[in-house]
Scaffold this active site. Structure first.
Site, PDB file in Angstrom:
ATOM      1  N   SER A 160      28.583 112.315  90.985  1.00  0.00           N
ATOM      2  CA  SER A 160      27.057 112.343  91.520  1.00  0.00           C
ATOM      3  C   SER A 160      26.862 113.261  92.960  1.00  0.00           C
ATOM      4  O   SER A 160      27.992 112.626  93.333  1.00  0.00           O
ATOM      5  CB  SER A 160      26.533 111.194  91.779  1.00  0.00           C
ATOM      6  OG  SER A 160      26.762 110.332  93.225  1.00  0.00           O
ATOM      7  N   HIS A 161      25.523 113.962  93.454  1.00  0.00           N
ATOM      8  CA  HIS A 161      25.696 114.587  94.155  1.00  0.00           C
ATOM      9  C   HIS A 161      25.152 114.295  95.760  1.00  0.00           C
ATOM     10  O   HIS A 161      24.689 113.362  95.596  1.00  0.00           O
ATOM     11  CB  HIS A 161      24.637 115.874  94.091  1.00  0.00           C
ATOM     12  CG  HIS A 161      25.551 117.223  93.105  1.00  0.00           C
ATOM     13  ND1 HIS A 161      26.354 118.182  93.618  1.00  0.00           N
ATOM     14  CD2 HIS A 161      25.209 117.045  91.586  1.00  0.00           C
ATOM     15  CE1 HIS A 161      26.979 118.342  92.414  1.00  0.00           C
ATOM     16  NE2 HIS A 161      26.380 118.224  91.232  1.00  0.00           N
ATOM     17  N   ASP A 162      25.933 114.811  96.895  1.00  0.00           N
ATOM     18  CA  ASP A 162      25.431 113.804  98.199  1.00  0.00           C
ATOM     19  C   ASP A 162      23.807 114.739  98.700  1.00  0.00           C
ATOM     20  O   ASP A 162      24.240 116.041  98.458  1.00  0.00           O
ATOM     21  CB  ASP A 162      26.606 114.014  98.957  1.00  0.00           C
ATOM     22  CG  ASP A 162      25.644 113.209 100.192  1.00  0.00           C
ATOM     23  OD1 ASP A 162      24.794 112.970 100.484  1.00  0.00           O
ATOM     24  OD2 ASP A 162      26.439 112.997 101.714  1.00  0.00           O
TER      25      ASP A 162
END
Length: 247
Positions: A160-162
């Site tokens: 997932s993206h931060d």
């Protein structure tokens, strides 16, 4: 109607088959010429497949990046064609021998399921992947046990993206492998996030979002998924091996 017209009609009717055939050869070359460092990068270092093009890069590097993007797009198109072949036997052959997925005996992968970085995917004997499921193994791999039922529209994401990262990247701590134990049942429209272990016999209710490990023989539901019950530990079932050719 002369022979030439018949040949042209036959070609037009089967044009998608020919496109698929020629794409297959390209995908085989692409998959089997990947350097070992690339696979290790995906499994261990979890680097992004496509990096941002920095203005300071040379034109040559920018050109290589464009070509790489085109190749990735061709592979994705080939995956799309594969998912709608009207035989799970043929689909499994393609997944095993072109995409290098580790698929056990008597597995069924239904229409529209998308396998990303399938060389990092393991599916145990007798497991079923439902229609339009997405198994994204790119950031560490997905490992599915035996006699697992994964229903339609299930999504499994190994990264997932931060949202706080300046470049909105997938950083360490936001990616990792997914492990699913034997005889797990995952209902439709479930989302499973990175670094999750779902242990043997667990049940994930429809529409749940799994963000943490699930204990054995536990029933979980909700967003995020939480324990709502337990399942019998006396599980002896196996999925039948005699399915219709056209699935």
């Amino acid at each position: 109607m002369n022979t030439s017209v018949l040949v042209i009609l036959l070609f037009l009717i089967t044009i998608r088959v020919w496109i698929y055939f020629f794409l297959s050869m390209g995908v085989v070359l692409w998959q089997y010429t990947l350097p070992k460092s690339y696979v290790e990068e995906q499994a261990v270092n979890n680097r992004l497949l496509v990096s941002y093009i920095n203005i300071h890069k040379s034109y040559y590097k920018q050109f290589k990046s464009r070509i790489r993007s085109i190749i990735v797009g061709i592979v994705r198109l080939h995956v799309f064609y594969t998912t709608y072949i009207p035989s799970h036997h043929i689909r499994n052959f393609v997944y095993r021998h072109i995409y290098r997925a580790d698929i056990g005996r008597h597995c069924i992968i239904y229409y529209g399921a998308e396998l990303r970085s399938s060389q990092l995917l393991h599916i145990g004997d007798g497991s079923i992947i439902g229609d339009k499921a997405t198994l994204d193994a790119r950031r560490g791999g997905i490992f599915i046990g035996r006699f697992v039922s994964i229903n339609s529209n299930v999504s499994m994401w190994t990264d997932s993206h931060d949202m706080n990262d300046p470049y909105f990247r997938s950083v360490p701590g936001k990616r990792g492998p997914i492990h699913v134990g034997d005889r797990v049942f995952i209902g439709p429209n479930v989302t499973i996030l990175h670094s999750v272990n779902i242990v043997e016999g667990a049940v994930i209710a429809a529409g749940s979002v799994v963000t943490k490990d699930v204990e054995p023989y536990t029933v979980v539901a909700g967003v995020p998924a939480k324990k709502i019950g337990e399942r019998s530990r006396d599980l002896l079932y196996t999925y039948p091996s005699s399915y219709s050719l056209f699935l």
